[in-house]
Design a protein around this motif. Structure first.
Motif, PDB file in Angstrom:
ATOM      1  N   PHE A 277      29.415 -39.407  14.086  1.00 49.91           N
ATOM      2  CA  PHE A 277      29.158 -40.389  15.133  1.00 49.91           C
ATOM      3  C   PHE A 277      29.094 -41.811  14.564  1.00 49.91           C
ATOM      4  CE2 PHE A 277      27.127 -36.427  16.412  1.00 49.91           C
ATOM      5  CZ  PHE A 277      27.716 -36.214  17.638  1.00 49.91           C
ATOM      6  N   GLY A 278      29.293 -41.969  13.266  1.00 46.60           N
ATOM      7  CA  GLY A 278      29.175 -43.284  12.657  1.00 46.60           C
ATOM      8  C   GLY A 278      27.734 -43.647  12.341  1.00 46.60           C
ATOM      9  N   GLU A 279      26.809 -42.681  12.496  1.00 49.48           N
ATOM     10  CA  GLU A 279      25.400 -42.929  12.201  1.00 49.48           C
ATOM     11  C   GLU A 279      25.115 -42.589  10.737  1.00 49.48           C
ATOM     12  OE1 GLU A 279      23.475 -41.467  16.399  1.00 49.48           O
ATOM     13  OE2 GLU A 279      24.328 -39.974  15.056  1.00 49.48           O
ATOM     14  N   LYS A 280      24.304 -43.409  10.101  1.00 53.23           N
ATOM     15  CA  LYS A 280      23.972 -43.171   8.700  1.00 53.23           C
ATOM     16  C   LYS A 280      22.636 -42.439   8.612  1.00 53.23           C
ATOM     17  CE  LYS A 280      23.774 -45.357   4.151  1.00 53.23           C
ATOM     18  NZ  LYS A 280      22.600 -44.611   3.706  1.00 53.23           N
ATOM     19  N   ILE A 281      22.674 -41.239   8.046  1.00 51.59           N
ATOM     20  CA  ILE A 281      21.472 -40.433   7.867  1.00 51.59           C
ATOM     21  C   ILE A 281      20.932 -40.683   6.467  1.00 51.59           C
ATOM     22  CG2 ILE A 281      20.548 -38.096   7.766  1.00 51.59           C
ATOM     23  CD1 ILE A 281      22.632 -37.268   9.797  1.00 51.59           C
ATOM     24  N   ASP A 282      19.704 -41.176   6.402  1.00 53.91           N
ATOM     25  CA  ASP A 282      19.096 -41.516   5.123  1.00 53.91           C
ATOM     26  C   ASP A 282      18.323 -40.368   4.496  1.00 53.91           C
ATOM     27  OD1 ASP A 282      20.038 -44.081   5.007  1.00 53.91           O
ATOM     28  OD2 ASP A 282      18.325 -44.956   6.023  1.00 53.91           O
ATOM     29  N   LEU A 296      10.506 -20.062  12.832  1.00 56.28           N
ATOM     30  CA  LEU A 296      11.572 -21.034  13.046  1.00 56.28           C
ATOM     31  C   LEU A 296      11.731 -21.940  11.831  1.00 56.28           C
ATOM     32  CD1 LEU A 296      11.077 -22.240  16.733  1.00 56.28           C
ATOM     33  CD2 LEU A 296      13.195 -21.349  15.794  1.00 56.28           C
ATOM     34  N   PHE A 297      12.982 -22.130  11.409  1.00 58.82           N
ATOM     35  CA  PHE A 297      13.300 -23.133  10.398  1.00 58.82           C
ATOM     36  C   PHE A 297      13.900 -24.330  11.134  1.00 58.82           C
ATOM     37  CE2 PHE A 297      16.626 -24.975   7.593  1.00 58.82           C
ATOM     38  CZ  PHE A 297      15.779 -25.574   6.680  1.00 58.82           C
ATOM     39  N   ILE A 298      13.368 -25.527  10.867  1.00 60.14           N
ATOM     40  CA  ILE A 298      13.772 -26.725  11.603  1.00 60.14           C
ATOM     41  C   ILE A 298      14.319 -27.757  10.623  1.00 60.14           C
ATOM     42  CG2 ILE A 298      13.025 -28.547  13.191  1.00 60.14           C
ATOM     43  CD1 ILE A 298      10.659 -26.684  13.934  1.00 60.14           C
ATOM     44  N   CYS A 299      15.477 -28.283  10.953  1.00 55.93           N
ATOM     45  CA  CYS A 299      16.096 -29.337  10.142  1.00 55.93           C
ATOM     46  C   CYS A 299      16.106 -30.626  10.963  1.00 55.93           C
ATOM     47  CB  CYS A 299      17.519 -28.949   9.746  1.00 55.93           C
ATOM     48  SG  CYS A 299      18.381 -30.202   8.784  1.00 55.93           S
ATOM     49  N   LYS A 300      15.458 -31.677  10.439  1.00 50.13           N
ATOM     50  CA  LYS A 300      15.388 -32.961  11.115  1.00 50.13           C
ATOM     51  C   LYS A 300      16.040 -34.020  10.237  1.00 50.13           C
ATOM     52  CE  LYS A 300      10.758 -31.602  12.666  1.00 50.13           C
ATOM     53  NZ  LYS A 300       9.330 -31.974  12.643  1.00 50.13           N
ATOM     54  N   CYS A 301      16.431 -35.130  10.857  1.00 45.45           N
ATOM     55  CA  CYS A 301      17.015 -36.211  10.065  1.00 45.45           C
ATOM     56  C   CYS A 301      16.417 -37.548  10.486  1.00 45.45           C
ATOM     57  CB  CYS A 301      18.535 -36.261  10.233  1.00 45.45           C
ATOM     58  SG  CYS A 301      19.080 -36.667  11.895  1.00 45.45           S
ATOM     59  N   LYS A 302      16.499 -38.499   9.580  1.00 44.67           N
ATOM     60  CA  LYS A 302      16.060 -39.863   9.843  1.00 44.67           C
ATOM     61  C   LYS A 302      17.245 -40.790   9.623  1.00 44.67           C
ATOM     62  CE  LYS A 302      12.900 -43.506   8.283  1.00 44.67           C
ATOM     63  NZ  LYS A 302      11.893 -43.908   7.260  1.00 44.67           N
ATOM     64  N   PHE A 303      17.569 -41.579  10.671  1.00 43.39           N
ATOM     65  CA  PHE A 303      18.671 -42.523  10.574  1.00 43.39           C
ATOM     66  C   PHE A 303      18.191 -43.832   9.960  1.00 43.39           C
ATOM     67  CE2 PHE A 303      19.793 -39.795  14.238  1.00 43.39           C
ATOM     68  CZ  PHE A 303      20.978 -39.280  13.745  1.00 43.39           C
ATOM     69  N   ASN A 304      19.161 -44.662   9.540  1.00 47.53           N
ATOM     70  CA  ASN A 304      18.787 -45.915   8.898  1.00 47.53           C
ATOM     71  C   ASN A 304      18.120 -46.895   9.855  1.00 47.53           C
ATOM     72  OD1 ASN A 304      21.087 -46.394  10.357  1.00 47.53           O
ATOM     73  ND2 ASN A 304      22.083 -47.664   8.807  1.00 47.53           N
ATOM     74  N   ASP A 305      18.237 -46.649  11.184  1.00 46.88           N
ATOM     75  CA  ASP A 305      17.544 -47.512  12.149  1.00 46.88           C
ATOM     76  C   ASP A 305      16.127 -47.027  12.440  1.00 46.88           C
ATOM     77  OD1 ASP A 305      18.022 -45.254  13.625  1.00 46.88           O
ATOM     78  OD2 ASP A 305      19.259 -46.216  15.147  1.00 46.88           O
ATOM     79  N   GLY A 306      15.694 -45.970  11.738  1.00 48.03           N
ATOM     80  CA  GLY A 306      14.332 -45.463  11.907  1.00 48.03           C
ATOM     81  C   GLY A 306      14.206 -44.326  12.891  1.00 48.03           C
ATOM     82  N   ASN A 307      15.234 -44.082  13.709  1.00 45.93           N
ATOM     83  CA  ASN A 307      15.171 -43.001  14.685  1.00 45.93           C
ATOM     84  C   ASN A 307      15.234 -41.641  14.001  1.00 45.93           C
ATOM     85  OD1 ASN A 307      15.027 -44.658  16.970  1.00 45.93           O
ATOM     86  ND2 ASN A 307      17.251 -44.899  17.029  1.00 45.93           N
ATOM     87  N   LYS A 308      14.543 -40.668  14.590  1.00 42.77           N
ATOM     88  CA  LYS A 308      14.546 -39.308  14.066  1.00 42.77           C
ATOM     89  C   LYS A 308      15.156 -38.362  15.097  1.00 42.77           C
ATOM     90  CE  LYS A 308      10.477 -39.994  11.126  1.00 42.77           C
ATOM     91  NZ  LYS A 308       9.122 -39.524  10.788  1.00 42.77           N
ATOM     92  N   LYS A 309      15.746 -37.289  14.596  1.00 39.71           N
ATOM     93  CA  LYS A 309      16.421 -36.346  15.487  1.00 39.71           C
ATOM     94  C   LYS A 309      16.371 -34.960  14.870  1.00 39.71           C
ATOM     95  CE  LYS A 309      21.035 -35.383  17.379  1.00 39.71           C
ATOM     96  NZ  LYS A 309      22.437 -35.866  17.433  1.00 39.71           N
TER      97      LYS A 309
END
Length: 501
Positions: A277-282, A296-309
């Motif tokens: 998507f052109g998003e940078k995952i830090d 449950l195993f959960i995988c989360k990410c943090k983008f360079n704009d601070g948003n988490k998903k």
């Protein structure tokens, strides 16, 4: 047979047929008139998913695919025949990626889905379209639009509900053979499984698919062994089942931490950086928790704009195989206690929430796949978890964009290319104007279908560009009469050069 799950191919949609420039020569028809018909449309390149295919092997040897071109128009107002579409069949789970832009174009999740990859060229207009009160007999027709050339990667993502994960020789192939009609190879040496195996299981009222991937070894996420190519397949399964060999004892008990470390390593390799998507995952975060259904195993990410998903959630459970080789209750109990301890210690690395041993033990099933002992319990436990689909496809929201990367632009390239054009004879020694690289969709399209050298056709071209406002756009950007255009196209053809007159 080798399992081909990633291939690069080239596709060409069909060229549109040329329009015809002819006149009527019929008896008793005064003055005659234009009678040239239009060219036919070129064929599209269409991909269709099917469960009848399970590998990309047929694309291994044939690398170039071309749709049929449209036929040229003819006299007496006869239109050319359109070219046939080329339909290419791929397994369900196939992902299509543009090799030039790196963008994912489509991902097939269901049987019978169709995706139009590239459209065929439009047929050129015959001279019957250009008659008017001033020009009663136009002496030109338009050429057919070129087809589109695209280089793509086909990548198969296996869509299993349950994935068997384990080190070599723990009995994954025997398990899939015992619960389905799969015919996976079984032998008493490591790496018997060299390709993923799929098996369909009907349990109660639910059908679900089991995937057996080749055994993982230490360093698989760095490319060692066979795991690197197949680690990505586990991401599409909603339930991860870790398989242990009870006869290995100490060595086998350590398998869980080894396997999970390789998965974590692959996830970091797969997701850190700029995604589709052109998003940078830090950064990636991992968590393991339990709910009323299981672990449950959960995988989360943090983008360079601070948003988490949350990227995905997966249920995990455990199968201890080859119980027939260790027919001693005391040793099995001791093995169970040590396995619970090993799993609970590892889980604490990724969560502050304590998962009690009773919940972990509830998700461990002891079986002997070779004589089908405990298989019913394994299927019951699996059935209770695969019916909850927490898998999140990272490709679901991607929509195909006909104009992926090229936007309208004007760029002065006089200093860069003037010498090259002089040597090629495109311009003369006394040329003092500017050279511009230009892309605009309509301007590019009409430039490539025009029969250059025909005065009537060229006059109509510039008149149309004026009506479309394109000439105004040129003038606002400093373009003057006598300048030269290098016209960029999205057909992947060589650019053409036009003098602005």
């Amino acid at each position: 047979m080798k399992f081909y799950d990633r291939v690069n191919i080239e596709v060409f949609s069909g060229k549109g047929g040329n329009g015809a420039s002819t006149g009527r020569r019929e008896a008793k028809v005064p003055y005659g008139g234009p009678s040239g018909g239009d060219g036919g449309r070129g064929g599209n390149i269409i991909f269709r998913s099917t469960y009848n295919e399970n590998t990309l092997l047929k694309y291994r040897y044939q690398k170039i695919y071309k749709a049929q071109s449209g036929k040229n128009g003819q006299g007496k107002d006869m239109y050319g025949k359109s070219g046939d579409d080329l339909i290419l069949y791929v397994p369900v789970g196939t992902l299509i990626k543009d090799l030039q832009t790196g963008q994912i174009l489509n991902h097939f999740s269901n049987d019978g889905e169709e995706f139009l990859l590239v459209k065929g060229g439009r047929g050129g207009w015959g001279n019957i379209h250009f008659k008017n009160s001033i020009n009663q007999y136009p002496e030109f027709a338009l050429l057919g639009e070129p087809g589109i050339h695209k280089k793509i990667c086909l990548e198969l993502q296996l869509l299993g509900d349950l994935c068997l994960i384990g080190t070599p020789s723990v009995g994954k192939s025997t398990i899939i053979n015992s619960v389905s009609n799969a015919k996976a190879k079984v032998a008493d040496y490591p790496f018997t499984t060299l390709i993923p195996n799929l098996g369909m299981v009907k349990h109660y009222e639910k059908d679900f698919c089991i995937v057996d991937v080749p055994g993982l070894v230490y360093g698989a996420s760095s490319g060692k062994g066979l795991g690197y190519d197949f680690l990505r397949h586990i991401l599409k399964s909603s339930l991860w089942t870790f398989v242990f060999d009870v006869s290995k004892y100490d060595e086998g008990i350590k398998d869980f931490s080894l396997l999970f470390d390789e998965i974590i390593g692959y996830l970091n390799f797969r997701y850190i950086g700029t995604n589709e998507f052109g998003e940078k995952i830090d950064l990636l975060y991992f968590d393991i928790e339990n709910d009323e259904n299981g672990i449950l195993f959960i995988c989360k990410c943090k983008f360079n704009d601070g948003n988490k998903k949350i990227i995905f959630k997966k249920y995990i459970n455990f199968v201890v195989n080859k119980l027939d080789l260790l027919n001693d209750e005391e040793i099995v109990k001791e093995y169970n206690d040590r396995l619970l301890y090993e799993i609970s210690i590892y889980i604490k690395k990724y969560t502050d929430k304590k998962i009690i041993n009773e919940i972990i033990e509830k998700n461990i099933t002891y079986i002997s796949a070779v004589n089908k002992f405990g298989i019913q319990n394994f299927l019951d436990n699996s059935y209770n978890l695969v019916k909850f689909d927490y898998g999140i496809s990272i490709y679901d929201d991607i929509k195909y964009n006909d104009n992926l990367s090229i936007k309208s632009y004007i760029k002065n390239i006089t200093q860069i290319i003037k010498e090259e054009l002089l040597q090629g004879g495109y311009i003369e020694e006394n040329f003092e104007n500017q050279i511009w690289e230009v892309y605009e969709n309509e301007f590019s399209y009409f430039s490539y279908i025009l029969p250059w050298g025909n005065e009537q056709a060229e006059k109509r071209f510039w008149d149309k560009m004026n009506k479309e406002g394109i000439l105004t756009w040129f003038h606002k950007n400093g373009i003057k009469y006598g300048d030269v255009f290098k016209v960029i196209n999205n057909y992947n053809l060589d650019p053409i050069y036009i003098k602005y007159e």
